[in-house]
Write an enzyme that holds these catalytic residues in place. Structure first.
Site, PDB file in Angstrom:
ATOM      1  N   SER A  75       1.248  -1.037  -0.137  1.00  0.00           N
ATOM      2  CA  SER A  75      -0.245   0.211   0.449  1.00  0.00           C
ATOM      3  C   SER A  75       0.839   1.493   0.045  1.00  0.00           C
ATOM      4  O   SER A  75       1.589   1.214   0.420  1.00  0.00           O
ATOM      5  CB  SER A  75      -1.055   0.386   1.587  1.00  0.00           C
ATOM      6  N   GLY A  76       0.559   2.485  -0.423  1.00  0.00           N
ATOM      7  CA  GLY A  76       1.290   3.320  -0.915  1.00  0.00           C
ATOM      8  C   GLY A  76       2.946   3.126  -1.807  1.00  0.00           C
ATOM      9  O   GLY A  76       3.003   4.104  -2.129  1.00  0.00           O
ATOM     10  N   ASN A  87      -1.165   5.245   2.803  1.00  0.00           N
ATOM     11  CA  ASN A  87      -1.606   5.693   1.163  1.00  0.00           C
ATOM     12  C   ASN A  87      -2.776   6.725   1.420  1.00  0.00           C
ATOM     13  O   ASN A  87      -3.635   5.931   2.226  1.00  0.00           O
ATOM     14  CB  ASN A  87      -1.401   4.839   0.637  1.00  0.00           C
ATOM     15  N   SER A 131      -5.444   4.331  -1.135  1.00  0.00           N
ATOM     16  CA  SER A 131      -4.712   2.982  -0.899  1.00  0.00           C
ATOM     17  C   SER A 131      -5.763   2.117  -1.443  1.00  0.00           C
ATOM     18  O   SER A 131      -6.999   2.115  -1.000  1.00  0.00           O
ATOM     19  CB  SER A 131      -4.442   2.343  -0.262  1.00  0.00           C
ATOM     20  N   SER A 132      -5.485   1.184  -2.743  1.00  0.00           N
ATOM     21  CA  SER A 132      -6.900   0.616  -3.041  1.00  0.00           C
ATOM     22  C   SER A 132      -7.173  -0.820  -1.760  1.00  0.00           C
ATOM     23  O   SER A 132      -5.956  -1.287  -1.745  1.00  0.00           O
ATOM     24  CB  SER A 132      -5.874  -0.020  -4.198  1.00  0.00           C
ATOM     25  N   GLY A 143      -0.154  -6.345  -3.058  1.00  0.00           N
ATOM     26  CA  GLY A 143       1.130  -6.994  -2.577  1.00  0.00           C
ATOM     27  C   GLY A 143       1.595  -7.756  -1.335  1.00  0.00           C
ATOM     28  O   GLY A 143       0.778  -7.667  -0.138  1.00  0.00           O
TER      29      GLY A 143
END
Length: 1328
Positions: A162-163, A211, A214-215, A428
């Site tokens: 994230s980010g 982030n 962030s998704s 990830g």
């Protein structure tokens, strides 16, 4: 690493607690058995570093290899080398993209960079991967090219924590496809595909501590292409939405963006019925204590979200239904579990049109159904709150899937899909202080993706070896199948979790105990924490992760009480009711119409059957199923990998935290790729690259061979004795780790020796020159000193006496000689005069006798009177005088000849003029004859010269003239006819209509002419010669209409005879404007055709070709550069560009294009050459070197010489090359001191600040003797340029067109004298 390589002055990497690795220089040779290595750190600190003989510290690469575009180009491949290379590129060169074999490593700069514009997209379009600097567009172009070339589906896998910038990278790949494959349809498919991003980000992204955007879900977007490889639609699949965020956010985090956008717009009238307020008023949005993101306007984003909904065809009613569901969720979160009536519950039921009493009851009670009875049991406050939150999560989950489904429907367009490119934006590997069910699923998905990645990398390595005919040896690489088995195999973690979920009283603790019993001390990848009984540890491929078991069962069940579901089914709000039907329509289906063509054999799962463990009993779309479908899709496509890296946790621009980056490199598979490559032959050079780089190490005997490939083999066998350290392939040489560094050392040593030799010779020459100068000075001093000593009074007197004696002696000798010559001359004159007198008197005696007598007498006299010395002097004087006489006679004769030649030329000129007069008389006679015929029919006193049809008055015959357009360009006659002859013919037809005063005829003729030219240009829109011809004639026709319009401003340029031929009855100013617009259109198409013909040879000729032989800037480019040929004879050179320019110039001249228009066209071409070259230079770090600057400057001089040769200096074309010229100068100039920075700022006035900084950051030394540009120097230049006002744009606009002007140039040709060549085939026209 062999101990023998640890020698004095070598540099190594040693571990460091802060920077992970730090560089050190060996100060004492290492010997086998030594326990300490004496090193000196970069800060000067001396250190005795303890070493293990079995694991010596890794060697550092030569500086010349640092900063490479591709990590596989490094000679020593290991973690510190990779980390250092990334740091140098990111911090010093401000480059965020780097290749690592097949992976693109993208580091988030936390700053907007000017490298994503349309100009950049067009620059990467059509380029081979490795020809340009690493970029996300290069990966997208490679996928697009492979799809078109191989007819195979592609996938781009974007991953990272994230980010790290996954969402942005995925967005840019989709934007690239939308730009390069833009269809001509009016459906705007590309815009709709891009519009899906803001919507999914609004409902699926949120602010986290790492982030701001962030998704919180995974997304695989399939972009569909037709057979023309244009976008026809898209389809999206989502994975593992973080539903828990709807009801819970950690500190400094937010819920999904859409909630805050809705609250920010609550005061607008159209949202009044939602009864919303600010985000601080709702539990679900204020929980994290951070409702605002700095720099983000939620209200403006709401407007943008609505616009993208509308662009996808999702109008106001749909949007309002979605907003009602979202508002209902917010109100549900504010429902208090209490006895009294709740306002927010009423609003919730009102919005969803539910029975409020039923909802209030079943939020607090639970129905338990047994075989014999049904029991209604009240819940505790905590249980009721959990039921409320579960309902909110369920509603949002269905709403999210529904929105994705509607987006997919909007992105489906008629037309059959031929191929697709999938873009996977997925989380990830994650590890936090507290890891739960979500992290477990994410890491499980990453294990599957890593396995697929490892097999793909291994397969590519094998293919490369087989392609080059190199023996393949099995490489041991990490296989994470045991971890996957631990999670998904029979009686694995997921199956035990499902089993516990099925039990009525299943608990997290019971499930954890089963894990302990089954795996502790039995599976090396599973551990029990020493200090905890509520966690377990799994050894993933990236790192060990400790998971807390709390909440695993509840999140896996994802249950909502059936009674609440029944209430929602009964809702009169259709959207809510549809969400909870027993057989809802499939949301985001796997596209069954897609014909997946396998790019390689699919990976076989270790299990015989597909298991659906995660949430298989209650979830509509089980995560395990969707992950399996994803892996099937990826295995059936050709994958491309993008690994996003987060450089620091503080989100600071261009700050590099080595610890965090190293952790992510281990997690994303980059280091695994490096490790696989390092085990074999990681460095790979083409033969031509090796020859160009290391020719300095070759002997004259080796260079005498004609075969470069054989030369490379011979040299390597001599330089590297161990033949196991390299392999010769068909097109490349494969080196083991460290061999390129060894060759670079040999090269540096040879260059250093050459430098020393040159310095020795130069210094010797300087010393000899200085010695000779000193010696000459000493001799001069000695001379004057000795002379000074010799000067005395006696010497002076003796010298003066000698001079007096010499004077008188010389005078006596001269006087005596003069007297002798005088006597001889008088005697000769007397005899000569006597001879002439006797000859004249007698005229009878033979001349020979007199001559002989005279000669005898003269000889007698000379022999007896004059001395031999005087005789010679007299003869010499006599012969000299005779020579002068003869030369004067010859000069006189030459003058007469020249005069006669001039007379002849004059007579010839008079003869030609007489012939011209006779021809003119004959033409005048024929003209008068025709005029008399006209005068017999109409009494006109004006002299008229024109053409008309045999069927004059019939528009059909006149229109035939325009239909002959393509044939009015005879190739054999065009060089001999007057410029714009067809234009003059057309105008004389206009004169005829004006003479007859026939408006209809004139209107029909002009319309037919204009339409005919348009038709010809349309049919030959890619024919440069035809466009040039009709541009010239349209321009001349326009000038004729102006010249003979009768207007004063044009008539003043005419001769009196031309003014008599002006139009009498019609004003054609409107037609002149139409013709002017038509000429502009032709000119623009004409420029486009020229640009298309020359654009593909600009970069090879201007940038890549080395005009200055022996000054090579070639460096290794790693895995991505796939040069496969020794022979480069097919490449374009600077000569190719000059030949193309000369072809354009000669064609324009032959077609009679006006000189001013020609200059404007050349200026446009030179601007294109400069812009394309400079844009490519900005995107190619390997070209930013001093030597390449010299090559560019040389190529610019060739262009300037071409302008001078064609007499086009006044076209201002040279000025358009000024930015490129300044860039070449910037590459060559010294870049060290403050004065250098000041000089750069003063000289580079045509380059913007962004462009100057880009070149300085990209500057790449070719040899160890060159120095890199320091970051402090770049900052210094940037500071000096801050006051400059220029556009912060990196790329030049290659599509820019200078404004074209059509100057009025009157025709000098008399209409009466124009003749039509028979090759024009215009026999239907006759002269009146």
């Amino acid at each position: 690493l062999a101990g023998m390589e640890l020698k004095y002055y070598n540099r190594v990497w040693i571990p460091d607690n802060e920077e992970v690795w730090q560089s050190a220089e060996i100060t004492k040779n290492y010997k086998a058995g030594d326990r300490f290595l004496l090193v000196q750190l970069e800060d000067g600190t001396e250190l005795s570093y303890p070493v293990d003989p079995a694991a010596l510290p890794p060697l550092r690469n030569p500086d010349i290899l640092v900063g490479e575009n591709d990590l596989t180009a490094l000679s020593y491949l290991h973690e510190p080398a990779v980390l250092h290379n990334l740091k140098i590129r990111f911090v010093e060169s401000k480059l965020i993209y780097t290749y690592s074999g097949i992976i693109l490593v993208a580091i988030n700069p936390y700053k907007q960079l000017p490298i994503y514009g349309d100009a950049i997209i067009h620059a990467y379009s059509g380029q081979n991967m490795g020809d340009m600097d690493p970029h996300i567009f290069a990966v997208a172009e490679e996928a697009y090219k492979q799809m078109a070339r191989n007819n195979k589906n592609q996938s781009i896998i974007v991953s990272g924590e994230s980010g790290a910038g996954k969402t942005v990278s995925a967005r840019y790949t989709m934007r690239y496809f939308a730009t390069v494959s833009k269809s001509s349809s009016k459906a705007h498919v590309e815009d709709k595909v891009l519009a899906s991003n803001p919507i999914t980000e609004a409902v699926g992204n949120a602010k986290t501590t790492r982030n701001d955007n962030s998704s919180r879900f995974g997304k695989y977007t399939e972009i569909s292409f037709d057979r023309s490889y244009q976008i026809i639609g898209a389809n999206m699949r989502t994975y593992l939405l973080e539903k828990s965020r709807v009801v819970f956010q950690s500190e400094n985090e937010r819920n999904y963006h859409i909630f805050y956008q809705l609250c920010a717009s609550a005061m607008q009238p159209e949202y009044a019925h939602l009864k919303l307020g600010s985000a601080e008023e709702f539990n679900y949005t204020r929980m994290g204590g951070s409702t605002v993101i700095e720099g983000v306007d939620d209200r403006a984003n709401m407007v943008e979200t609505q616009k993208t909904f509308a662009l996808l065809g999702l109008k106001g009613d749909f949007q309002m239904d979605v907003f009602k569901m979202l508002a209902a969720i917010l109100h549900l979160g504010n429902v208090e579990i209490a006895a009294s009536e709740d306002k927010h519950l009423s609003i919730f039921c009102e919005l969803l049109d539910l029975n409020c009493d039923k909802m209030a009851r079943w939020l607090c009670h639970r129905k338990i159904v047994t075989t014999s009875e049904t029991v209604i049991k009240p819940m505790t406050r905590a249980q009721a709150a959990n039921a409320r939150d579960a309902l909110a999560k369920k509603i949002y989950s269905h709403l999210f899937d529904f929105i994705v489904e509607r987006i997919n429907q909007a992105l489906q367009f008629p037309g059959k899909q031929h191929t697709f490119i999938g873009v996977l934006d997925i989380y990830g590997f994650e590890t936090f202080d507290v890891n739960s069910f979500e992290q477990f699923c994410i890491n499980y998905a990453n294990e599957k993706l890593q396995q697929q990645f490892n097999l793909h990398v291994f397969k590519l390595e094998q293919e490369e070896y087989m392609k080059e005919d190199i023996p393949w040896t099995l490489i041991d690489f990490y296989d994470n199948q045991p971890v996957i088995d631990l999670i998904e195999a029979k009686m694995g973690i997921l199956e035990l979790l499902d089993e516990e979920c099925l039990l009525p009283h299943g608990k997290d603790e019971n499930w954890l105990q089963k894990l302990y019993n089954n795996f502790v001390n039995k599976n090396a990848l599973f551990e029990k924490p020493r200090m905890s009984n509520t966690s377990f540890i799994i050894q993933h491929f990236a790192d060990k992760v400790e998971y807390k078991c709390e909440g695993f069962l509840e999140k896996n069940r994802d249950t909502v009480h059936e009674v609440l579901v029944e209430i929602l089914k009964e809702s009169k709000f259709h959207l809510c009711a549809n969400f909870f039907q027993d057989s809802p329509v499939s949301i985001s289906p796997f596209s069954s119409t897609i014909n997946i063509k396998s790019a390689r054999p699919a990976l076989k799962s270790p299990n015989k059957q597909l298991r659906t463990t995660v949430g298989s009993k209650v979830l509509h779309k089980p995560f395990r199923n969707s992950l399996s479908l994803l892996m099937v899709t990826l295995n059936a496509t050709t994958p491309h990998y993008v690994r996003c890296i987060k450089p620091n946790d503080e989100k600071l621009p261009f700050e590099f935290d080595s610890k965090r980056v190293a952790q992510q490199l281990r997690a994303c598979g980059v280091l695994e790729t490096i490790r696989i490559s390092a085990q074999s032959y990681p460095s790979r050079w083409t033969y031509i690259e090796f020859f160009s780089r290391y020719s300095i190490l070759m002997t004259q005997q080796e260079l005498s061979l004609n075969d470069k490939k054989q030369i490379c083999k011979t040299v390597l066998q001599r330089l590297i004795q161990d033949h196991n350290q390299y392999q010769f392939g068909r097109t490349k040489i494969f080196f083991r780790a460290g061999q390129v560094a060894y060759l670079e050392k040999l090269r540096s040593d040879r260059l250093r020796q050459a430098c020393i030799l040159i310095q020795k010779r130069v210094r010797g020459w300087l010393q000899r020159r200085r010695f000779l100068s000193v010696r000459r000075a000493a001799v001069t001093v000695q001379q004057y000193f000795r002379g000074q000593q010799a000067i005395t009074a006696r010497n002076l007197k003796e010298t003066w006496a000698a001079i007096i004696i010499q004077k008188y002696c010389r005078g006596y000798l001269v006087r005596r000689l003069c007297q002798l010559i005088h006597v001889a001359a008088v005697t000769i004159q007397a005899y000569t005069r006597g001879f002439l007198a006797r000859k004249k008197y007698r005229k009878v005696q033979p001349i020979e006798n007199l001559t002989s007598e005279t000669t005898l007498a003269l000889s007698f006299y000379i022999c007896h009177i004059l001395s031999p010395f005087c005789f010679n002097r007299v003869l010499e004087s006599h012969f000299q005088s005779q020579k002068e006489i003869y030369e004067k006679e010859i000069e006189g004769l030459n003058f007469k000849v020249e005069h006669l030649s001039q007379d002849i030329n004059h007579l010839q000129k008079l003869f030609r003029e007489e012939n011209d007069i006779n021809d003119g008389i004959r033409l005048e006679v024929s003209r008068l004859t025709s005029e008399n015929l006209v005068r017999s029919r109409c009494r006109s006193t004006t002299q008229i010269c024109l053409w008309h049809s045999k069927y004059c008055g019939y528009v059909f015959e006149i229109s035939r003239l325009t239909q002959m357009g393509p044939y009015l360009k005879p190739r054999g006659v065009v060089v001999n006819m007057i410029p714009g002859l067809p234009a003059h013919i057309l105008f004389m037809c206009v004169r005829y209509a004006d003479y007859l005063n026939d408006a209809d005829m004139l209107k029909s003729f002009m319309s037919a002419t204009i339409d005919g030219i348009k038709q010809v240009v349309k049919e030959h829109s890619e024919d440069f010669e035809m466009l040039s011809f009709w541009l010239s004639n349209t321009y001349h026709f326009l000038n004729c209409l102006k010249q003979y319009s009768g207007e004063e401003e044009f008539m003043k340029y005419n001769t009196p005879r031309q003014n008599k031929n002006c139009l009498k009855h019609f004003d054609l100013s409107e037609y002149r404007q139409i013709l002017s617009d038509l000429a502009i259109r032709i000119y623009h198409q004409f420029i486009i055709v020229m640009e298309n013909n020359i654009q593909h040879i600009i970069v090879p000729g201007m940038l890549e070709y080395e005009s200055l032989q022996g000054i090579s800037g070639l460096k290794p480019t790693g895995f991505r550069k796939r040069s496969s040929s020794i022979d480069d004879t097919d490449t374009y050179t600077m000569t190719s560009i000059l030949q193309q320019l000369s072809y354009f110039y000669s064609t324009m001249c032959q077609n009679g294009l006006d000189s001013e228009l020609l200059k404007q066209a050349v200026k446009q071409l030179f601007f294109l050459i400069g812009a394309v070259t400079l844009n490519s230079l900005f995107l190619r770090k390997d070209m930013c070197s001093c030597r390449k600057g010299m090559q560019i400057r040389c190529n610019i001089s060739y262009l300037e010489e071409w302008l001078k040769d064609k007499n086009l200096q006044s076209s201002n074309a040279k000025e358009t090359l000024e930015p490129l010229s300044q860039a070449a100068w910037l590459l060559q100039v010294k870049k060290i001191t403050d004065d250098d920075a000041k000089e750069i700022c003063e000289h580079c006035t045509s380059l913007s600040t962004v462009q100057i900084v880009k070149i300085l950051n990209s500057y790449t030394p070719i040899d160890d003797f060159e120095k890199r540009v320091t970051p402090s120097f770049v900052r210094k230049v940037q500071g000096m340029l801050n006051n400059r006002e220029d556009v912060p744009q990196l790329m030049l606009d290659t599509k820019h067109l200078f404004q074209v002007t059509f100057p009025f140039t009157p025709s000098p040709h008399a209409l009466e004298l124009i003749q039509v060549p028979s090759s024009f085939k215009l026999g239907f026209l006759t002269r009146v």
